[in-house]
Design a protein around this motif. Structure first.
Motif, PDB file in Angstrom:
ATOM      1  N   ILE A  69      45.579  41.516  33.979  1.00  0.00           N
ATOM      2  CA  ILE A  69      45.277  42.351  35.141  1.00  0.00           C
ATOM      3  C   ILE A  69      45.533  41.597  36.441  1.00  0.00           C
ATOM      4  N   LEU A  70      45.394  40.264  36.421  1.00  0.00           N
ATOM      5  CA  LEU A  70      45.692  39.475  37.619  1.00  0.00           C
ATOM      6  C   LEU A  70      47.158  39.634  38.019  1.00  0.00           C
ATOM      7  N   PHE A  71      48.072  39.384  37.076  1.00  0.00           N
ATOM      8  CA  PHE A  71      49.502  39.485  37.375  1.00  0.00           C
ATOM      9  C   PHE A  71      49.903  40.926  37.696  1.00  0.00           C
ATOM     10  N   ASN A  72      49.349  41.867  36.932  1.00  0.00           N
ATOM     11  CA  ASN A  72      49.722  43.264  37.109  1.00  0.00           C
ATOM     12  C   ASN A  72      49.274  43.821  38.468  1.00  0.00           C
ATOM     13  N   LYS A  73      48.053  43.505  38.854  1.00  0.00           N
ATOM     14  CA  LYS A  73      47.548  44.026  40.122  1.00  0.00           C
ATOM     15  C   LYS A  73      48.207  43.336  41.314  1.00  0.00           C
ATOM     16  N   GLY A 203      37.280  41.432  38.905  1.00  0.00           N
ATOM     17  CA  GLY A 203      37.345  40.189  39.675  1.00  0.00           C
ATOM     18  C   GLY A 203      38.711  39.535  39.600  1.00  0.00           C
ATOM     19  N   PHE A 204      39.251  39.436  38.395  1.00  0.00           N
ATOM     20  CA  PHE A 204      40.583  38.859  38.251  1.00  0.00           C
ATOM     21  C   PHE A 204      41.646  39.761  38.885  1.00  0.00           C
ATOM     22  N   GLY A 205      41.440  41.081  38.792  1.00  0.00           N
ATOM     23  CA  GLY A 205      42.353  41.988  39.460  1.00  0.00           C
ATOM     24  C   GLY A 205      42.344  41.792  40.962  1.00  0.00           C
ATOM     25  N   SER A 206      41.182  41.511  41.528  1.00  0.00           N
ATOM     26  CA  SER A 206      41.084  41.269  42.968  1.00  0.00           C
ATOM     27  C   SER A 206      41.792  39.979  43.368  1.00  0.00           C
ATOM     28  N   ILE A 207      41.759  38.988  42.483  1.00  0.00           N
ATOM     29  CA  ILE A 207      42.511  37.751  42.761  1.00  0.00           C
ATOM     30  C   ILE A 207      43.998  38.068  42.858  1.00  0.00           C
TER      31      ILE A 207
END
Length: 253
Positions: A69-73, A203-207
């Motif tokens: 989700i970090l890379f995708n977002k 949280g990781f998505g926000s990063i």
């Protein structure tokens, strides 16, 4: 008060009072029949223990899906911020208002794609497979869009709609259905962990949403580099799903 009124009015008030008393007693009996006073409501509601943060983070699959989700977002938010400027700089016949309108096709695709992805993921037995396909396909689509999108406004609209479907659908699943799936694993069944899993995903998505737009801005002097960077991040998001995907197919046999 009833004794000091006229006889007819007094009789009417007595009837109303009796009916009200009967109604109150009736509803109290219904409530008592639904609630067993011998049960402790607090114990029923909180019979599971709250999970601690470290245990939730180290649970199987959490790190993999969090990186996904970090890379995708990061890609999604980079496009959300930079698409209007990209359209303005690469198309002489597109003005500021038109660029905003065309960019909206990316969001429209996200809405429809998220619904379709949710329906499909409920039909199949592996959400990871659905997300992997979406992410893997979206990487080359980004490069193709950068090469062919400038042909016409129609191409821009179609490509952005498709990109919105493929790019935004995975993180919609990750922050909702996947978080619930992770919390229902056998090792976590005795803990209340749904909210913690969802917060880790978000949280990781926000990063990713924080780092995606600035990195794209650094590369924005050459839009080809921007789209190669975005495609690489989408591929990283897909690769982050390989371990849970392989684990699923091993256990499914």
């Amino acid at each position: 008060m009833i004794q000091n009124c006229f006889p007819g009015v007094c009789a009417e008030l007595k009837i109303i009072s009796q009916r009200s008393k009967f109604a109150i007693e009736f509803y109290l009996d219904v409530i008592e029949s639904l609630i067993d006073p011998t049960e402790d409501v607090d114990e029923i509601k909180y019979e599971k223990k709250a999970i601690n943060w470290m245990m939730a983070f180290t649970a199987p699959g959490v790190i993999d899906f969090s990186l996904c989700i970090l890379f995708n977002k990061a890609v999604s938010y980079a496009l959300l911020y930079w698409l209007p400027l990209y359209l303005l700089q690469t198309n002489a016949n597109i003005g500021a208002e038109a660029s905003a309108d065309i960019s909206a096709f990316f969001d429209i695709g996200a809405i429809i794609g998220s619904i379709i992805a949710g329906i499909i993921s409920d039909q199949v037995s592996s959400r990871s497979s659905v997300m992997f396909i979406l992410l893997f396909v979206s990487a080359p689509l980004l490069v193709v869009y950068e090469r062919l999108g400038a042909i016409s406004i129609t191409y821009h609209s179609i490509f952005l709609f498709v990109l919105g479907m493929f790019i935004n659908s995975p993180f919609s699943l990750l922050s909702t259905a996947v978080a619930m799936d992770l919390s229902s694993q056998p090792v976590l069944r005795e803990f209340n962990s749904i909210s913690t899993m969802a917060s880790i995903m978000d949280g990781f998505g926000s990063i990713g949403a924080t780092i995606g737009p600035p990195l794209s801005g650094v590369l924005s002097s050459n839009w080809t580099n921007v789209y190669i960077f975005l495609a690489a991040f989408e591929m990283c998001a897909a690769l982050a799903l390989l371990r849970p995907l392989l684990h699923y197919y091993k256990t499914a046999r």
